[in-house]
Design a protein around this motif. Structure first.
Motif, PDB file in Angstrom:
ATOM      1  N   THR A 114      -5.633   0.716   7.796  1.00 31.93           N
ATOM      2  CA  THR A 114      -4.702  -0.360   8.134  1.00 31.93           C
ATOM      3  C   THR A 114      -5.197  -0.935   9.443  1.00 31.93           C
ATOM      4  O   THR A 114      -5.572  -0.202  10.353  1.00 31.93           O
TER       5      THR A 114
ATOM      6  N   VAL B 270      -2.355   9.380  -4.722  1.00 29.85           N
ATOM      7  CA  VAL B 270      -3.131   8.229  -4.265  1.00 29.85           C
ATOM      8  C   VAL B 270      -4.567   8.347  -4.763  1.00 29.85           C
ATOM      9  O   VAL B 270      -5.167   7.369  -5.243  1.00 29.85           O
TER      10      VAL B 270
ATOM     11  N   ASP C 195      -9.279  11.280  -0.491  1.00 26.89           N
ATOM     12  CA  ASP C 195      -7.935  11.023   0.030  1.00 26.89           C
ATOM     13  C   ASP C 195      -7.148  12.315  -0.088  1.00 26.89           C
ATOM     14  O   ASP C 195      -7.244  13.009  -1.102  1.00 26.89           O
TER      15      ASP C 195
ATOM     16  N   LEU D 233     -10.850   3.441   4.068  1.00 19.84           N
ATOM     17  CA  LEU D 233      -9.511   2.965   3.732  1.00 19.84           C
ATOM     18  C   LEU D 233      -8.700   2.960   5.017  1.00 19.84           C
ATOM     19  O   LEU D 233      -8.598   3.979   5.692  1.00 19.84           O
TER      20      LEU D 233
ATOM     21  N   ASP E 138     -10.540   7.989   3.163  1.00 15.37           N
ATOM     22  CA  ASP E 138      -9.313   7.824   3.927  1.00 15.37           C
ATOM     23  C   ASP E 138      -9.576   8.286   5.363  1.00 15.37           C
ATOM     24  O   ASP E 138     -10.428   9.150   5.598  1.00 15.37           O
TER      25      ASP E 138
ATOM     26  N   LYS F 204      -5.348  -0.435   2.469  1.00 14.54           N
ATOM     27  CA  LYS F 204      -4.864   0.437   1.395  1.00 14.54           C
ATOM     28  C   LYS F 204      -4.033  -0.306   0.358  1.00 14.54           C
ATOM     29  O   LYS F 204      -3.905   0.166  -0.772  1.00 14.54           O
ATOM     30  N   ASP F 205      -3.481  -1.438   0.741  1.00 14.06           N
ATOM     31  CA  ASP F 205      -2.674  -2.192  -0.217  1.00 14.06           C
ATOM     32  C   ASP F 205      -3.476  -3.334  -0.857  1.00 14.06           C
ATOM     33  O   ASP F 205      -2.912  -4.256  -1.438  1.00 14.06           O
TER      34      ASP F 205
END
Length: 221
Positions: A83, A14, A9, A81, A55, A104-105
């Motif tokens: 969305t 993070v 990442d 990772l 990421d 990611k959350d």
């Protein structure tokens, strides 16, 4: 057995946070970190991790191209990772050979479970959104090019039972769910999936899903 993980990442905070979450599980260990796509590729070659937590938006080399290089030249598996509002990244990751996707959350326990699943040679296909994305990808995009001796010959070499199993894999069912549907044990279902991977020269369940959808082999067909 401990799964070895590289965390990639570009944001240091993070990255450190992800490392801490991974290390909190007794059966997971971080063996390396990467702040760029090129560093992730290098780490995969040097450290031979079981899983690279990748990421998508990375400097020097984006996460999709880094994934492509890693899966093409190492045995490491890649967990993206992401969305899910950025479907183009998912399609790119599938073409590049990614074995799974994680929000990611996501809660720490979900991260642990995802790493274990990918390290074990399976793919994250259970969530409904992932099934939708894979199904859409399979009908609108070409899958990764198979080896010359692989799926290019079609599905003619499969037994009726293997076709049934492949159809259920394409719907995102786990080995346990396949076993329950076909009235066999989860272990037997796992054996059938392993044979499918070998016969079709597929890297993992993601590629099986793509192949099944392109062949029109689904439980509803």
């Amino acid at each position: 057995m401990t799964a070895r993980v590289v965390v990639a990442d570009d944001q240091a905070l993070v990255r450190v946070g992800l490392c801490g979450i991974v290390e909190a599980a007794d059966d997971l260990t971080v063996v390396g970190q990467a702040g760029t796509g090129l560093e992730a590729v290098d780490a995969a070659h040097r450290l031979a991790p079981d899983v690279v937590l990748m990421d998508v938006r990375m400097p020097d080399l984006d996460g999709i191209e880094a994934t492509r290089r890693i899966t093409a030249s190492t045995s490491s598996r890649v967990l993206i990772l992401t969305t899910f509002d950025l479907d183009e990244y998912i399609y790119g990751a599938l073409r590049a050979g990614a074995s799974g996707f994680l929000l990611k959350d996501a809660p720490p326990l979900d991260l642990h479970a995802a790493i274990r699943i990918v390290a074990g040679g399976e793919a994250l296909l259970a969530p409904t959104v992932t099934r939708r994305l894979i199904a859409t990808f399979a009908t609108q995009h070409r899958p990764p090019a198979p080896p010359a001796a692989g799926p290019s010959s079609g599905l003619t070499g499969l037994t009726d039972r293997e076709r049934q199993v492949l159809s259920l894999v394409a719907d995102g069912l786990t080995n346990a769910e396949i076993g329950a549907r076909l009235h066999i044990t989860a272990g037997t279902a796992k054996t059938h999936v392993a044979r499918l991977l070998h016969k079709l020269a597929a890297r993992d369940r993601v590629q099986l899903v793509i192949l099944a959808h392109r062949a029109g082999l689904t439980s509803g067909s």
